[in-house]
Design an enzyme around this catalytic site. Structure first.
Site, PDB file in Angstrom:
ATOM      1  N   SER A 149     102.260  -4.761  50.917  1.00  0.00           N
ATOM      2  CA  SER A 149     101.568  -5.944  50.394  1.00  0.00           C
ATOM      3  C   SER A 149     100.978  -6.780  51.519  1.00  0.00           C
ATOM      4  O   SER A 149     101.457  -6.750  52.657  1.00  0.00           O
ATOM      5  CB  SER A 149     102.592  -6.772  49.615  1.00  0.00           C
ATOM      6  OG  SER A 149     102.115  -8.052  49.356  1.00  0.00           O
ATOM      7  N   TYR A 196     110.598 -11.251  49.444  1.00  0.00           N
ATOM      8  CA  TYR A 196     109.637 -10.190  49.081  1.00  0.00           C
ATOM      9  C   TYR A 196     108.776  -9.830  50.292  1.00  0.00           C
ATOM     10  O   TYR A 196     108.637  -8.650  50.646  1.00  0.00           O
ATOM     11  CB  TYR A 196     108.758 -10.680  47.925  1.00  0.00           C
ATOM     12  CG  TYR A 196     107.651  -9.723  47.559  1.00  0.00           C
ATOM     13  CD1 TYR A 196     107.915  -8.551  46.855  1.00  0.00           C
ATOM     14  CD2 TYR A 196     106.325  -9.980  47.922  1.00  0.00           C
ATOM     15  CE1 TYR A 196     106.887  -7.673  46.526  1.00  0.00           C
ATOM     16  CE2 TYR A 196     105.298  -9.112  47.587  1.00  0.00           C
ATOM     17  CZ  TYR A 196     105.584  -7.954  46.903  1.00  0.00           C
ATOM     18  OH  TYR A 196     104.574  -7.073  46.584  1.00  0.00           O
TER      19      TYR A 196
END
Ligand SMILES: NC(=O)c1ccc[n+]([C@@H]2O[C@H](COP(=O)([O-])OP(=O)(O)OC[C@H]3O[C@@H](n4cnc5c(N)ncnc54)[C@H](OP(=O)(O)O)[C@@H]3O)[C@@H](O)[C@H]2O)c1
Length: 265
Positions: A136, A149
């Site tokens: 990501s 995350y």
């Protein structure tokens, strides 16, 4: 890699990007093993794509143990592993439970590493294989609400770069997918935490990011596996930032050219 007749394991195949990946790999002639928790959704995607649904909670170490060996015993050798399953758990870090933090690192980082470790000996002995890890934009930028995350994805990106160094000169390729916002349930959940959604809103307004559809990600990933491309960076406008973030790794790679990457003997 020619995907016709190959076998691909996709984690998190029941919805979102994983479901699109399954459809695209199947369209390229691959048999897909779909891993996830929701059997009904897995079977629906498997039914559409001619794949095999395999239920497993990948945040549970016991269920990850020897998963590749069990899948291969039932379906045959794997040519491609796609570590796509992930969870965002957005929110104020101060309020997160130990279980939520550990579960995020387990699913997003430790399980992909474990599955790479499980799948590689077979791929190397067969002289053919490819690993895709789905990371990501949050791996190299800092948004509020995604400290855990983002760091799990930073770990996955760095692991994939290190693994690529270990595999240099060997017949197994790697691709890291570095993705900005993709229109899935995960993005909708991220937008429920105001500090994260306000940060994204700023980047949208500045034109620095734009939503990508899961199908576009899937097409780019399958093309990368076919051609051995090391990166998928979407939306394209984030590619420069991803390139800058990876420049120390690329520099090291250049500095080490000619140095042996495997122990002799
Ligand atoms: N959407 C984005 O904006 C975005 C951006 C950058 C990166 N990514 C990455 O892309 C990947 C896919 O995300 P997505 O957007 O498609 O998310 P999603 O729509 O929430 O889907 C997540 C998938 O992971 C599976 N999963 C979740 N927890 C699991 C567990 N404990 N065990 C096994 N499978 C589990 C889910 O299946 P079950 O519920 O059936 O288990 C589902 O198939 C993730 O790694 C994510 O971090 C997404």
């Amino acid at each position: 890699m020619n995907l016709e007749g190959s076998r691909v394991l996709v984690t998190g195949a029941s919805r979102g990007i994983g479901s699109a990946l399954t459809t695209e790999f199947a369209a390229a002639g691959a048999s897909v093993v779909l891993v996830g928790r929701d059997v009904a959704e897995l079977e629906a995607v498997a039914g559409r794509t001619g794949g095999v649904a395999w239920q497993a909670d990948l945040a549970d170490v016991e269920q990850v143990h020897a998963l590749v060996a069990r899948v291969e015993a039932a379906t045959g050798p794997l040519d491609v592993l796609v570590n796509n399953a992930g969870v965002e758990n957005a929110g104020d870090f101060v309020e997160q439970s130990a279980a939520a933090v550990e579960g995020t690192y387990q699913l997003n980082l430790l399980t992909p590493v474990a599955l790479c470790r499980q799948v590689l000996p077979g791929m190397l002995s067969r002289g053919r294989g490819h690993i895709v890890n789905v990371s990501s934009l949050a791996a190299f930028s800092a948004f509020p609400g995604v400290a855990v995350y983002g760091s799990s994805k930073a770990g996955l990106t760095q692991f994939t770069a290190g693994l690529r160094a270990d595999l240099r000169g060997r017949p197994v390729g790697t691709t890291i997918a570095e993705l900005g916002p993709v229109a899935t349930g995960m993005l909708a959940r991220l937008m429920e935490y105001a500090p994260t959604s306000d940060s994204f809103a700023r980047l949208y307004r500045l034109g620095l990011v734009a939503d990508v559809q899961p199908e576009e990600v899937a097409q780019a990933v399958v093309a990368a596996v076919r051609t051995g491309r090391r990166h998928v960076r979407l939306p394209r406008r984030t590619a420069v930032a991803a390139q800058l973030a990876s420049s120390p790794r690329r520099t090291t790679e250049w500095l080490l050219s000619g140095v042996s990457h495997q122990q002799a003997g």
